[in-house]
Design a protein around this motif. Structure first.
Motif, mmCIF file in Angstrom:
data_model
loop_
_atom_site.group_PDB
_atom_site.id
_atom_site.type_symbol
_atom_site.label_atom_id
_atom_site.label_comp_id
_atom_site.label_asym_id
_atom_site.label_seq_id
_atom_site.Cartn_x
_atom_site.Cartn_y
_atom_site.Cartn_z
ATOM 1 N N THR A 133 0.849 -1.194 0.000
ATOM 2 C CA THR A 133 0.000 0.000 0.000
ATOM 3 C C THR A 133 0.882 1.240 0.000
ATOM 4 O OG1 THR A 133 -1.494 -1.199 1.462
ATOM 5 C CG2 THR A 133 -1.871 1.177 1.257
ATOM 6 N N TYR A 134 0.448 2.279 -0.715
ATOM 7 C CA TYR A 134 1.189 3.542 -0.684
ATOM 8 C C TYR A 134 1.247 4.035 0.762
ATOM 9 C CZ TYR A 134 2.781 8.202 -1.842
ATOM 10 O OH TYR A 134 3.517 9.351 -1.913
ATOM 11 N N GLY A 135 2.443 4.221 1.262
ATOM 12 C CA GLY A 135 2.585 4.676 2.649
ATOM 13 C C GLY A 135 2.991 3.594 3.626
ATOM 14 N N PHE A 150 8.690 -8.051 3.878
ATOM 15 C CA PHE A 150 7.758 -6.928 4.022
ATOM 16 C C PHE A 150 7.642 -6.507 5.486
ATOM 17 C CE2 PHE A 150 3.284 -5.556 4.751
ATOM 18 C CZ PHE A 150 3.431 -4.285 4.220
ATOM 19 N N GLU A 151 7.517 -7.496 6.348
ATOM 20 C CA GLU A 151 7.380 -7.216 7.773
ATOM 21 C C GLU A 151 8.600 -6.451 8.301
ATOM 22 O OE1 GLU A 151 6.308 -10.782 9.858
ATOM 23 O OE2 GLU A 151 5.782 -9.655 11.665
ATOM 24 N N ALA A 152 9.771 -6.766 7.738
ATOM 25 C CA ALA A 152 11.005 -6.124 8.205
ATOM 26 C C ALA A 152 11.134 -4.678 7.725
ATOM 27 C CB ALA A 152 12.208 -6.940 7.743
ATOM 28 N N ILE A 153 10.532 -4.356 6.587
ATOM 29 C CA ILE A 153 10.774 -3.013 6.016
ATOM 30 C C ILE A 153 9.608 -2.038 6.192
ATOM 31 C CG2 ILE A 153 12.480 -3.805 4.311
ATOM 32 C CD1 ILE A 153 10.255 -3.649 2.170
ATOM 33 N N CYS A 154 8.432 -2.520 6.632
ATOM 34 C CA CYS A 154 7.269 -1.624 6.653
ATOM 35 C C CYS A 154 7.261 -0.727 7.887
ATOM 36 C CB CYS A 154 5.977 -2.428 6.551
ATOM 37 S SG CYS A 154 5.618 -3.413 8.010
ATOM 38 N N GLY A 155 6.396 0.265 7.860
ATOM 39 C CA GLY A 155 6.192 1.104 9.044
ATOM 40 C C GLY A 155 6.511 2.570 8.839
ATOM 41 N N ARG A 156 6.076 3.356 9.785
ATOM 42 C CA ARG A 156 6.224 4.813 9.763
ATOM 43 C C ARG A 156 7.698 5.217 9.877
ATOM 44 N NH1 ARG A 156 4.705 9.984 8.705
ATOM 45 N NH2 ARG A 156 5.798 11.326 10.139
ATOM 46 N N ASP A 157 8.053 6.227 9.101
ATOM 47 C CA ASP A 157 9.421 6.748 9.132
ATOM 48 C C ASP A 157 9.337 8.268 9.140
ATOM 49 O OD1 ASP A 157 12.102 7.337 8.748
ATOM 50 O OD2 ASP A 157 12.091 6.807 6.616
ATOM 51 N N LYS A 173 1.585 -1.490 11.320
ATOM 52 C CA LYS A 173 2.320 -2.656 11.788
ATOM 53 C C LYS A 173 1.676 -3.874 11.159
ATOM 54 C CE LYS A 173 4.514 -4.352 16.001
ATOM 55 N NZ LYS A 173 4.632 -5.703 15.498
ATOM 56 N N PHE A 174 2.496 -4.699 10.552
ATOM 57 C CA PHE A 174 1.959 -5.891 9.901
ATOM 58 C C PHE A 174 1.506 -6.883 10.957
ATOM 59 C CE2 PHE A 174 2.479 -10.188 8.222
ATOM 60 C CZ PHE A 174 1.678 -10.108 7.104
ATOM 61 N N GLU A 175 0.284 -7.343 10.806
ATOM 62 C CA GLU A 175 -0.170 -8.403 11.711
ATOM 63 C C GLU A 175 -0.645 -9.576 10.890
ATOM 64 O OE1 GLU A 175 -2.956 -6.976 14.686
ATOM 65 O OE2 GLU A 175 -1.490 -5.401 15.156
#
Lengths: 92, 468
Positions: free
Chosen positions: B191-193, B224-231, B241-243
């Protein structure tokens, strides 16, 4: 077909130097692509207008601490420099 | 045992059980890269890789290490790895060295990853075949006379050719999913963001997203889980947060957009995709025909909005701050010559289109209209996701095409992304999962979900991926 003059005008706005054969190819390609865009004329207007983006996404205007070596690397990447200044050609 | 054939999970088990070290694994890949004739890599970061592998082996000895620790990966050359070359496959950045790490790279380093090198792409990620790279085309590992797709073609070919355990790519209009489909690997466009774009060389900022290319769905999820999230460095990234979620096919509502099975789709691709939809139905899913009527405008909309953003983003390559600088008599001359000599044909074409559609007198007819159409496309998908959980459709209308086949005709090349572009304009996530082959050539199924439903997409993709 879009004219040679028009291509040259756009290229100048884009600060892009084009060789003669590039101008000719650009006339052909741009015309085909712009013709394809005509498809959008068929599209209806959206019923409700959306406000784009969440304005609260902008961060605070504050200084973030970074490793000073990053600044040095950024200056080092400039093609023309003197001490810690990046040199720019005269405008006129 | 060929170490380069292992998935992330398998390699992790091997490292855990002491069957081999990260240095062994890294050396096996480096050797394979040296022997490869695919031209998947633009630079091999051998010293960095071995150094990271040694650090990883220390961590592994301590017993406290995650799934990505010690696992070798490849990074698309539009993503910055500090102090390594980052060219975006452009002559204008041929000698550019990245001053800092992209956020995704910081995260991978934190996880103990091993970076093998930087992979080929179309110049500034603009293209669908890697033929627009200034440094030569990448070959498809399944048939070396064919393209790997693009723009993340080097990353997809590296994973498919066992030159990396997984890779990072970036997707603006299909640049992760289309090469994943053409190379028979799994590619997730988040997803964008969902993933920070900090340190990704900008193409079209309202569309660009970084995502994983991997051998299977499980590995894609891990990365994906390792790279996602707010920056904090990317204001468009969101707190996410990926669940993990277990979504079964039973009772799942799968939308099939009728517009995606129209003219232009190769019959053999259609057969494979329809077969997959039928298999999902047999497994208990409810298949719902949906309509995305504005999809017909998506390609035209994309080739206005994308180039408009390109013309602004690429203005920074001015011969002053970094990159190629051609001598000139005055400032304007430096700009004209540096850009004119540094950029390749497709990049110039898009800068020209973008400048044209934003120029005085044409703005309303093109750019404003395209923004309105983008809204229609978003509304189509929003309406669809009120009725269905996921959408199943093709990734690409055709399998890997011959090198040179479409190189001279921009519009026929643009059509390669006809099924991957619409959901990008709506900022939605999608995955390409290999589900079949035409002869040697892989075909991927695209699964699109609603915003931030990567968990649902990955869960269902894991159920449909072909297990050869």
């Amino acid at each position: 077909m879009i004219s040679k003059e028009e291509v040259l005008h756009i290229a100048k706005l884009a600060r892009l130097e084009l060789a003669d054969r590039e101008v000719e190819k650009m006339q052909k390609d741009l015309s085909a692509i712009l013709d394809y865009f005509d498809l959008l004329k068929k599209a209806p207007k959206p019923a409700k207008s959306e406000v784009a983006g969440d304005l609260s996404a902008t961060r605070k205007d504050e200084i973030l601490l970074k490793n000073p070596s990053v600044a040095q690397k950024i200056i080092a990447a400039a093609p023309d420099k003197k001490d810690d200044y990046i040199k720019v050609k005269a405008i006129f | 045992m060929d170490l380069t054939e292992l998935t992330i999970k398998q390699a992790h088990e091997g490292l855990k059980n002491g069957e081999f070290t990260s240095v062994d694994l890294t050396k096996a890949y480096l050797e394979k890269i040296k022997q490869s004739d695919l031209n998947a890599f633009l630079s091999v970061t051998e010293d960095l890789a071995l150094e990271m592998a040694e650090i990883a082996d220390e961590k592994i000895k301590s017993g406290n290490f995650g799934l990505l620790c010690g696992i070798p990966c490849a990074i698309k050359d539009s993503i910055m790895v500090a102090d390594e070359k980052c060219t975006a496959a452009s002559k204008i950045l041929e000698n550019y060295s990245a001053p800092y790490d992209a956020t995704v790279i910081s995260k991978l380093k934190e996880a103990g990853a091993v970076i093998l090198g930087k992979t080929n792409t179309d110049e500034f990620t603009m293209g669908s075949s890697t033929e627009n790279s200034a440094f030569g085309v990448t070959k498809n590992p399944h048939d070396k006379t064919r393209v790997p797709g693009g723009s993340s073609g080097g990353s997809a070919a590296a994973v498919a050719g066992n030159l990396a355990c997984y890779a990072l790519g970036s997707d603006t209009g299909g640049s992760i999913r289309q090469p994943a489909s053409l190379c028979g690997v799994v590619g997730l466009c988040p997803t964008y963001g969902a993933v920070s774009r900090y340190g990704l060389i900008a193409h079209a900022s309202s569309l660009d997203q970084i995502g994983p290319i991997a051998k299977n769905v499980e590995d894609s999820k891990t990365v994906f889980e390792a790279i996602c999230g707010r920056d904090n460095m990317d204001a468009t990234s969101v707190d996410y947060k990926f669940e993990e979620e277990k979504t079964g096919l039973k009772g799942l509502k799968i939308g099939v957009p009728k517009e995606y099975f129209a003219e232009g789709l190769e019959p053999e691709v259609e057969k494979i995709i329809r077969n997959e939809i039928q298999k999902a139905e047999i497994a208990g899913a409810e298949i719902v025909e949906i309509s995305l009527p504005s999809s017909q405008y998506a390609l035209a909309c994309y080739y206005i909005i994308g180039p408009a953003e390109i013309s602004a983003n690429l203005a920074r390559f001015d011969g002053i701050k970094y990159g190629l600088s051609e001598p000139g008599n005055d400032l304007l001359d430096v700009y004209l010559k540096s850009k004119g000599h540094g950029f390749g044909a497709e990049v110039k074409r898009r800068i020209m289109i973008g400048t044209y559609v934003l120029s005085s007198g044409y703005y309303d007819a093109y750019y404003k209209k395209a923004q309105e159409v983008r809204q229609l496309i978003r509304q189509d998908f929003a309406a669809a996701f009120e009725k269905v959980d996921l959408i199943f459709c093709p990734v690409s209308p055709f399998p890997a095409f011959k090198i040179g086949e479409k190189a001279d005709d921009p519009i026929s090349m643009y059509l390669a992304d006809i099924y991957t572009i619409p959901m990008k304009l709506a900022g939605l996530p999608g995955i390409s999962v290999p589900v079949g082959k035409i002869g040697n050539l892989p075909v991927g199924l695209q699964i699109i979900g609603n915003h931030f439903q990567e968990n649902k997409i990955l869960s269902v993709a894991g159920l449909v991926e072909s297990k050869e």
